[in-house]
Enzyme design. Structure first.
Site, PDB file in Angstrom:
ATOM      1  CG  ASP A  28      -1.900   1.165   1.179  1.00 57.16           C
ATOM      2  OD1 ASP A  28      -2.907   1.025   0.460  1.00 57.16           O
ATOM      3  OD2 ASP A  28      -1.664   2.189   1.843  1.00 57.16           O
ATOM      4  CG  ASN A  36      -4.993  11.382  -6.516  1.00 59.13           C
ATOM      5  OD1 ASN A  36      -4.392  11.700  -7.527  1.00 59.13           O
ATOM      6  ND2 ASN A  36      -6.103  10.679  -6.538  1.00 59.13           N
ATOM      7  CG  ASP A  45      -3.497   9.394 -13.031  1.00 57.76           C
ATOM      8  OD1 ASP A  45      -3.982   8.765 -12.068  1.00 57.76           O
ATOM      9  OD2 ASP A  45      -4.189   9.917 -13.929  1.00 57.76           O
ATOM     10  CG  ASP A  70      -3.171   3.703  -2.275  1.00 56.75           C
ATOM     11  OD1 ASP A  70      -4.163   2.971  -2.083  1.00 56.75           O
ATOM     12  OD2 ASP A  70      -2.720   4.454  -1.398  1.00 56.75           O
TER      13      ASP A  70
END
Length: 160
Positions: A28, A36, A45, A70
């Protein structure tokens, strides 16, 4: 009808069974949501792509899959010590990546890993790796925890 979760489990389970990997790892990317939300989805991205390249670099001959968002799954033959070393290298690489666009670094990108030995069916291994990942994140992010090393007595006191 097979749902998306069952389809992923079935597909990855087949790969791991055929290739007989030592560990199932749940990865993770810590604080990705902050990146983000703060720097935009285009930057998010790019971070995911760079993170994917890191996984490919360090786990060349292993099975790598994006579980969602993620989170990634990796089935590997690498031993515990090497997984710890790789996590350290990836975390250092993530700092470099973050410094390229974030001058303040309020929340640091890092990698948390939950791992489980491959001794049972994939779904059981995945659940154990996911529990180890949960404990890794709960204990401070950027850590590697192997399911087999969890202290069950301590867990019961913390979680109940």
């Amino acid at each position: 009808m097979i749902n998306n979760y069952e389809n992923k489990i079935h597909t990855i389970s087949g790969w791991c069974r055929k290739l007989c990997r030592k560990f199932t790892n749940s990865f993770d990317l810590d604080n990705f949501k902050y990146t983000n939300d703060t720097f935009g989805h285009d930057r998010g991205d790019k971070v995911l792509k760079e993170f994917s390249f890191l996984l490919q670099k360090y786990f060349k001959n292993d099975i790598i899959g994006r579980w969602g968002g993620d989170e990634f799954l990796i089935c590997t033959d690498k031993d515990k010590n090497l997984i710890y070393d790789i996590a350290k290298h990836i975390n250092l690489d993530l700092i470099k990546i973050q410094k390229s666009f974030d001058t303040k670094i309020d929340k640091q990108l890092s990698l948390s890993i939950g791992a489980c030995k491959n001794k049972e069916n994939f779904e059981a291994k995945f659940k154990k790796a996911d529990l180890a990942l949960y404990k890794s994140k709960k204990s401070g992010k950027g850590k590697v925890i192997f399911y087999e090393d969890l202290d069950y007595i301590k867990m019961e006191k913390e979680d109940f």
